[in-house]
Design a protein around this motif. Structure first.
Motif, PDB file in Angstrom:
ATOM      1  N   GLY A  38      20.798   9.071  23.232  1.00  0.00           N
ATOM      2  CA  GLY A  38      20.088   9.947  22.295  1.00  0.00           C
ATOM      3  C   GLY A  38      20.629  11.366  22.244  1.00  0.00           C
ATOM      4  N   LYS A 129      16.358   7.933  30.311  1.00  0.00           N
ATOM      5  CA  LYS A 129      17.514   7.352  29.614  1.00  0.00           C
ATOM      6  C   LYS A 129      18.799   8.094  29.978  1.00  0.00           C
ATOM      7  CE  LYS A 129      14.682   4.923  26.911  1.00  0.00           C
ATOM      8  NZ  LYS A 129      14.552   3.497  26.820  1.00  0.00           N
ATOM      9  N   TYR A 169      10.900   8.019  23.608  1.00  0.00           N
ATOM     10  CA  TYR A 169      11.299   6.810  22.879  1.00  0.00           C
ATOM     11  C   TYR A 169      10.083   5.899  22.740  1.00  0.00           C
ATOM     12  CZ  TYR A 169      15.962   8.380  24.272  1.00  0.00           C
ATOM     13  OH  TYR A 169      17.100   9.114  24.466  1.00  0.00           O
ATOM     14  N   TYR A 198      12.404  11.057  19.769  1.00  0.00           N
ATOM     15  CA  TYR A 198      13.755  10.548  19.505  1.00  0.00           C
ATOM     16  C   TYR A 198      14.023  10.378  18.009  1.00  0.00           C
ATOM     17  CZ  TYR A 198      17.523   7.127  19.174  1.00  0.00           C
ATOM     18  OH  TYR A 198      18.665   6.469  18.832  1.00  0.00           O
ATOM     19  N   THR A 228      15.172   0.518  18.272  1.00  0.00           N
ATOM     20  CA  THR A 228      14.256   1.553  18.754  1.00  0.00           C
ATOM     21  C   THR A 228      13.662   2.331  17.592  1.00  0.00           C
ATOM     22  OG1 THR A 228      15.726   1.809  20.617  1.00  0.00           O
ATOM     23  CG2 THR A 228      14.134   3.558  20.306  1.00  0.00           C
ATOM     24  N   ALA A 230      12.688   5.385  15.481  1.00  0.00           N
ATOM     25  CA  ALA A 230      13.161   6.769  15.415  1.00  0.00           C
ATOM     26  C   ALA A 230      12.248   7.556  14.478  1.00  0.00           C
ATOM     27  CB  ALA A 230      14.605   6.803  14.931  1.00  0.00           C
TER      28      ALA A 230
END
Ligand code: SF4
Length: 403
Positions: A38, A129, A169, A198, A228, A230
């Motif tokens: 990210g 992360k 996230y 994110y 994921t 966003a």
């Protein structure tokens, strides 16, 4: 109406703008000692700017933008061999040097030197992360142990502002309330918690253009991972926090440049001890703080000195014109023993970076504090890869719209 839906007009619109802001964003290097998911910047081994280039960037800020603090970011700024001098150069220009770092390179000795050079505060970016050596596979709550080590290091050194940043996230959203709780339990050491939602380049839904030329964005570092989300919104985080803290309520915000009722920076100020939250700062008190600082210091406030975070009781003087603080006042002094207890102030900030709108417009933070310098001009730091790769910010259109 859902009781959790927030109306931006109920809150104070922070007065920050392009030429007069709380912070500016300096990037002395693009080199980093971690590779985080990210991240918005390409990690370059030889990414250090020279001290003369850095001074030039700072001079651009001085010429174009009044700011209280400078976030010294990157890359990781502690990898820069001239970090002490960089801090001195910021201070020399009458701005507060705030170091945004993953903390990996910070030692007690370096901290002492940085303090001597004039560092005002640190914002540590720590999240799960980052693939940190020794902390792999730890979740956000387990990482509080590492966060504590840095908070304690600053606390022991004394009078240095301490903030933590985490990118949120889809799978780490669940930990936000636990992190907020942990921050309260350490309210004597932690002044600000920041949650950055994110975001990534949206290749699926949009085409990118430089003038008439279609651009392939797949080389950029922050491409979307389709698995994921966003698009988590600041309101959703507030809703989640209200399950544990039903009274949790922001006081101030920055709206979106294209969507006025979106919350791009959403600030909550809570008044608490380590054991109990007594309530939240209201919009009038935050307005008074910003206006007072601008009237008497000519700057909108970025980071307050740690001693102010310990003076929650002094802040209650603003209860005369701030109804939320009035509630805190009565709740706190209901217990006469609290006369002898300390009341702290702590900020919780939620940042919702660039959003793509259906018609292709990109909804930026209106009054962006994280403006940086590129080629002598002020640009958004979150979109600097576009400047570096293509020389401009790109325009976006819904997929196929211009074909
Ligand atoms: S516009 Fe971009 S650089 Fe500015 S505050 Fe928002 S996310 Fe950060």
């Amino acid at each position: 109406m859902n009781k959790n839906s927030l109306n931006h007009l109920d809150y104070y619109r922070l007065p920050w703008n392009l030429t007069d802001n709380s912070i500016s964003w300096l990037e002395p290097t693009s080199k980093c000692n971690l590779v985080c998911e990210g991240c918005y910047r390409l990690n370059e081994k030889n990414g250090h700017k020279t001290i003369d280039q850095i001074k030039d960037d700072l001079d651009v800020f001085v010429k174009l933008r009044n700011a209280d603090g400078v976030s010294i970011a990157g890359g990781d700024p502690l990898t820069h061999p001239d970090i002490i001098e960089i801090v001195k150069e910021v201070k020399k220009r009458n701005m507060k040097p705030i170091i945004n770092t993953n903390g990996l390179a910070l030692t007690k000795e370096l901290l002492k030197e940085l303090k001597k050079a004039g560092v005002f505060g640190f914002t540590f970016h720590i999240d799960s992360k980052q693939g940190r050596p020794k902390w792999k596979d730890k979740n956000e709550l387990e990482l509080n142990e590492l966060r504590y080590q840095y908070a304690k290091m600053l606390y022991d050194e004394g009078n240095i502002s301490c903030a933590f940043n985490s990118t949120v996230y889809e799978d780490t959203l669940q930990y936000v309330p636990g992190m907020v709780k942990w921050a309260q339990e350490n309210i004597d050491k932690i002044h600000v918690m920041v949650f950055i939602l994110y975001r990534a380049v949206n290749n699926k839904g949009y085409d990118f253009y430089l003038g008439p030329k279609k651009i392939d964005m797949s080389q950029l570092v922050y491409n979307e991972d389709p698995a994921t989300r966003a698009d988590i919104k600041a309101n959703e985080v507030v809703e989640l926090l209200r399950k544990d803290y039903p009274d949790f309520d922001p006081c101030a915000y920055l709206n979106g440049s294209e969507k006025p009722d979106s919350f791009k920076w959403l600030l909550t100020g809570r008044m608490a001890t380590k054991k109990k939250v007594y309530g939240y700062m209201g919009k009038k008190a935050m307005e008074a703080i910003q206006m007072f600082n601008h009237l008497f210091r000519n700057k909108y406030l970025a980071y307050a000195e740690p001693k102010w975070a310990r003076r929650g009781k002094t802040m209650l003087l603003m209860a005369s014109f701030d109804k939320k603080l009035r509630r805190v006042f009565f709740k706190f002094y209901k217990n006469p023993l609290n006369l002898f207890r300390r009341l702290y102030y702590q900020s919780v900030m939620i940042i919702q970076p660039v959003d793509f709108m259906q018609d292709g417009r990109q909804n930026m933070c209106d009054g962006c504090p994280d403006i940086t310098v590129w080629n002598g001009q002020l640009v958004w730091s979150c979109r600097m890869e576009e400047q570096l790769n293509f020389g401009h910010n790109l325009k976006t259109y819904p997929k196929g719209f211009l074909n």
